[in-house]
Design an enzyme around this catalytic site. Structure first.
Site, PDB file in Angstrom:
ATOM      1  N   ASP A  68       0.811  -1.218   0.000  1.00  0.00           N
ATOM      2  CA  ASP A  68       0.000   0.000   0.000  1.00  0.00           C
ATOM      3  C   ASP A  68       0.844   1.267   0.000  1.00  0.00           C
ATOM      4  O   ASP A  68       2.076   1.230   0.123  1.00  0.00           O
ATOM      5  CB  ASP A  68      -0.910   0.002   1.228  1.00  0.00           C
ATOM      6  CG  ASP A  68      -2.090  -0.929   1.041  1.00  0.00           C
ATOM      7  OD1 ASP A  68      -2.268  -1.836   1.871  1.00  0.00           O
ATOM      8  OD2 ASP A  68      -2.815  -0.759   0.039  1.00  0.00           O
ATOM      9  N   TYR A 121       7.535 -10.101   6.374  1.00  0.00           N
ATOM     10  CA  TYR A 121       7.470  -8.663   6.597  1.00  0.00           C
ATOM     11  C   TYR A 121       8.346  -8.299   7.784  1.00  0.00           C
ATOM     12  O   TYR A 121       8.504  -9.082   8.720  1.00  0.00           O
ATOM     13  CB  TYR A 121       6.030  -8.226   6.892  1.00  0.00           C
ATOM     14  CG  TYR A 121       5.168  -8.070   5.669  1.00  0.00           C
ATOM     15  CD1 TYR A 121       4.446  -9.152   5.150  1.00  0.00           C
ATOM     16  CD2 TYR A 121       5.071  -6.844   5.001  1.00  0.00           C
ATOM     17  CE1 TYR A 121       3.655  -9.000   4.013  1.00  0.00           C
ATOM     18  CE2 TYR A 121       4.280  -6.695   3.875  1.00  0.00           C
ATOM     19  CZ  TYR A 121       3.580  -7.778   3.384  1.00  0.00           C
ATOM     20  OH  TYR A 121       2.795  -7.636   2.256  1.00  0.00           O
TER      21      TYR A 121
END
Lengths: 419, 419
Positions: free
Chosen positions: B122, B189
């Site tokens: 994003d 992540y």
């Protein structure tokens, strides 16, 4: 596990044939979706124009009385086009300053506000201690000016409408003839840099040779066109030190800071000084180059060299004979400190993320990476040419002749005062 | 149905009652007008953005042969509007990626390049290990594909035309049916955060409860409108550790990193997990809140809470069954490392300058500043409301019903593969 098939993508534009196939309800759905998308696009368009509207015709409270003050504030100048207002951009510190002063009705307008600034800073340059002198609206009547505790909280009022990276720190009431520019008794700059490949001791010794009164024409960008025809300045203090005295590590990332104090400086003087000190620290020039460049009889024409980066430069402190009169408001400053801490946090996180990438790249593919100083463009040239062997700029005398010839300068006898 | 005269202003938005009054032809007219207006707005938006023009009709070298590759690259996502190409801005990673691929004539265009991406990130999110699969022009003939040492240096070619904060790191030839998206065996992540006021041990223990296969609907933003109707994911690894193992200091500025690995993640899953872990670390929630939120029978409706900041988030690693085949070019990587080091240097300098300002403010005006976590908006609310006492969002079942009703979803029985 249920799966899902999306029937219609609302973003697709339909042609006439497809539209004719839809029912009334489906057409209405389509219209509502398009209208919403439309609104969204318009909002984005408005946002994309990055200028804040200059507020005009704000409700203007009548000015009962005003007082002359010094206002101290900081700004992180990296994203701005300099301190001074410009015609072709609103991204200047002064633009936001005057917008906040008018929005809070502390001044009517710039022209009537009796405004002076301590110093100009260029694009990308920051300041911790910039000072302006200005007439601000006062809550107190002309008779009651001594009741200073009840005066308006100027910093708090302005900080609410200023961007987070331009904030007021303190203010002081002063006599009406005090000027931020002409009554400044000293200006201190700081320049922050990592050790990288630099020999700090060599740089320190060389820096000492800059102390005192000298002609610094070879350590600045001459501004003859604007009337600056003499380049003698006095550096009162110069020092390179560890940023954190308790720093036990001594590697390429260790942070240093140079502190330079003088009454006034020439255009780009600090960045030129840093460029030459960097060349000495990198072993490309000897310390004696300082004296060479200060000897303007022997070297009346400056060798061409790039200035150092503007990012680490900070007009850190501006002195006036009022040190004990600065008024700091604790609650206002708490908010300012929180904003600074937040900004620091994000820079630190970004730096950490980049470091983690570097470490991982080193693991996957170790390469010998020469330690470099990223703070000046000098490093981008392949082969180093010593300063004394380089092409020279015009001398001061040649420049003066040029401007006099074009009738843009007249030479008088009295000395010119410069910032 | 009575017909209604449409007012001349095509821009006026109609509400439901007005729309129901219109005939099909009138509705179709309205749609065409809205579609045209939207196109116009999008064009204006693109013009107003400061982006480089997409190059079209570049001199195209004929493609002798092409090869299917995986391409690994990083990007610092802070200044971009996300990874995926968007209609209303060119400031996306994919935009620059495809511009560089076409400018270097490594592909003809996106549509014919057989392109898959490992994951979407994003706005503001970075990645160290993003991978795409794509067909690139090959210097080698179809017969000579094994002569891999003589293949084009894809990373070097692309990095010259990419921005400094989007750079290729490695590539690997793969079989033509390999997909960056579907053949990814695991995604990792990282989230970087300073200690601030957090209790790291509490956060670590709580994080362990996220390990394994769970329904994470209360730890994400549900995306039912795009077909995501099941929320079971498997977290294979989760760990909080010091960023620098050799860090002896333990204060509010000490940097930590959380590492989370899974096969695939839900939308905003990491940022929601971080938000809840932060609440636990700040002592606002107990560690047991994790199990509460994972119990979707008991808590089928997610309490409203803000996600954590996107700035520290990084898609750090994407795994494929080709680990030993990644091709790193040393000289190309040296340049990339120098760019990263330069960016790190500037972030560190800015952070240091801000710190010096904070120290100086503390000297002039000491205030008690409560240590705060600046990484989530939760802290901006004055009074803390426990998660279990908060307003709840719609449940998954309610959302599905909503979309099925609007004929935007059909429910089938066969399993759906999701990213």
């Amino acid at each position: 596990m249920a799966s899902v098939k999306i029937k219609k993508q609302n973003n697709k534009d339909f042609n006439l044939e497809e539209l004719k196939q839809l029912t009334n309800d489906q057409l209405i759905e389509k219209i509502k979706s398009l209208q919403a998308h439309n609104v969204q696009l318009k909002t984005l368009l408005i946002k994309s124009s990055t200028e804040t509207k200059t507020s005009v015709n704000r409700l203007k409270k009548p000015f009962d009385s005003s007082k002359h003050v010094l206002l101290k504030f900081f700004y992180l100048g990296w994203d701005y086009q300099g301190f001074v207002v410009q015609e072709d951009t609103t991204k200047t510190i002064e633009h936001y300053l005057f917008e906040s002063l008018t929005r809070t009705c502390l001044i009517k307008d710039r022209e009537s506000s009796n405004y002076h600034r301590c110093g100009r800073t260029d694009k990308g340059v920051s300041s911790f201690g910039q000072v302006i002198s200005i007439d601000l609206r006062s809550k107190l009547s002309a008779d009651n000016q001594h009741d200073i505790e009840n005066e308006l909280d100027y910093c708090k009022l302005l900080n609410r409408v200023l961007p987070d990276n331009i904030q007021c720190v303190a203010w002081s009431p002063v006599k009406s003839d005090v000027s931020a520019r002409f009554d400044c008794t000293g200006r201190t700059y700081k320049y922050f840099f990592p050790k990288s490949c630099l020999n700090i001791e060599k740089m320190s010794r060389a820096a000492n040779n800059l102390l005192g009164t000298h002609d610094f024409r070879n350590f600045c960008k001459m501004d003859v066109g604007n009337g600056v025809v003499e380049y003698i300045r006095n550096i009162l203090f110069i020092n390179i030190s560890l940023f954190d005295e308790n720093d036990t590590e001594d590697n390429e990332r260790t942070m240093y800071v140079i502190t330079i104090r003088g009454k006034a400086f020439l255009w780009h003087q600090i960045r030129c000084i840093m460029a030459v000190l960097f060349l000495i620290g990198e072993g490309k020039e000897e310390e004696t180059i300082i004296d060479e460049l200060l000897d303007v009889n022997k070297n009346s024409r400056k060798p061409e060299y790039f200035m150092a980066s503007e990012v680490p430069l900070n007009l850190f402190q501006c002195d006036y004979d009022i040190e004990n009169n600065w008024r700091y408001d604790e609650s206002s400053l708490s908010i300012v400190k929180a904003k600074l801490k937040s900004m620091w946090t994000f820079h630190n996180i970004k730096g950490t993320m980049i470091l983690s990438m570097l470490n991982e790249l080193d693991r996957s593919c170790p390469t010998d990476l020469e330690i470099q100083n990223y703070l000046h463009l000098e490093n981008k040239t392949k082969r180093y040419i010593p300063l004394m062997a380089r092409k020279r700029c015009e001398s001061l005398e040649e420049k003066i002749k040029h401007y006099v010839k074009r009738s843009r300068l007249e030479i008088h006898n009295e000395p010119e005062s410069t910032t």
